[in-house]
Design a protein around this motif. Structure first.
Motif: not given
Ligand SMILES: [Zn+2]
Length: 291
Positions: A178-183, A291
């Motif tokens: 759940n930690k990852w921001d898949k965007q 990023k």
């Protein structure tokens, strides 16, 4: 009095018994999963600096396999070049195909990329589908559940320990997912060395645009690389990735020519590295580039 004492002793032994399963893991990811699920006597046949497709069934491995109660491998033909020989030479009936001690992770999930037609001229194709499932956290959770069931069948005295371990693993694993921001990853394109990242790609929404191997299992050739270079100059990818056990020459050459960042990843946990730590480290490395 003496009989009572014996009985009490037996009860104590039964309730506080240590995990008593000798585990032989083909790859570090299964060793570390087993460790998180309560396995204690674990031997890991390979390191993350070795190509799991090509391992030698050397005498030291055979000796370890001979004593194992449980064999945990990827399956789906990943180890087809060495595991059948290892099993035969081990003479260990507990871990043969079909026995309780024979656990292939890919038997417990669905596989992607199962070829409809098997054509060996297409290279070293995995005919049961892509076996590299350990980079898919959802599938890992399914494997964890099945592995727990197997551990309990082999070592029923420790059932409650295994159940508790599975629960805490599932929670920690879910929290990690759940930690990852898949965007950060969605739609980003990459060039890979081998089709090793398919499940991770799918989970993160990444797009594979090219492969350095001209055919599965065939090392990059200069003609294939110059074709790739031309394609990438037309439509660049966001990164080139390869596993640390693979030869980085082609990837680095292409990166230099195109200015596309290159990432070398550990395809498996380091020796006794926590599975969650390794997974986070891997995804972080990719995220840093994008990023
Ligand atoms: Zn493969």
């Amino acid at each position: 009095m003496f009989k009572k004492f014996i009985l009490l002793f037996l009860l104590l032994v039964a309730s506080s018994s240590q995990a008593n399963v000798r585990i032989f893991a083909c790859e570090p990811e299964w060793a570390e999963l087993a460790r998180m699920l309560g396995g204690e006597q674990i031997y890991t046949a390979t390191t993350n600096q070795q190509d799991p497709h090509h391992i030698q069934a050397r005498p030291s491995l055979i000796a370890k396999a001979r004593r194992a109660d449980l064999l945990i491998c990827t399956g789906a033909e990943l180890e087809i070049g060495w595991l059948p020989l290892l099993l035969r030479k081990s003479g260990n009936s507990r871990i043969q195909v079909g026995q309780l001690g024979y656990f292939m992770a890919t038997d417990h999930v669905t596989l992607l990329d199962k070829p409809t037609q098997l054509d060996r001229s297409q290279g070293d194709v995995h005919s049961s589908g892509n076996p590299h499932i350990h980079l898919d956290p959802e599938r890992m959770l399914q494997v964890a559940k099945s592995l727990t069931e197997t551990l309990i069948k082999i070592d029923p005295a420790n059932q409650s320990t295994y159940q508790t371990k599975l629960e805490s693993f599932s929670q920690a694993w879910q929290a990690m997912m759940n930690k990852w921001d898949k965007q950060i990853f969605t739609g980003k394109s990459m060039v890979v060395y081998h089709n090793s990242w398919l499940y991770l790609q799918q989970w993160l929404g990444l797009k594979k645009t090219a492969t350095l191997e001209p055919k599965p299992g065939i090392p990059p050739t200069s003609s294939h690389l110059s074709r790739l270079l031309a394609t990438l100059q037309q439509s660049p990818a966001q990164m080139i990735i390869y596993a640390n056990y693979q030869d980085g020459k082609a990837a680095n050459w292409l990166a230099q020519k195109t200015d596309i960042p290159v990432v070398a990843l550990d395809f498996s946990p380091a020796t006794e590295e926590n599975l969650i730590h390794w997974f986070e480290r891997t995804v972080n490395q990719i995220a840093t580039v994008l990023k």
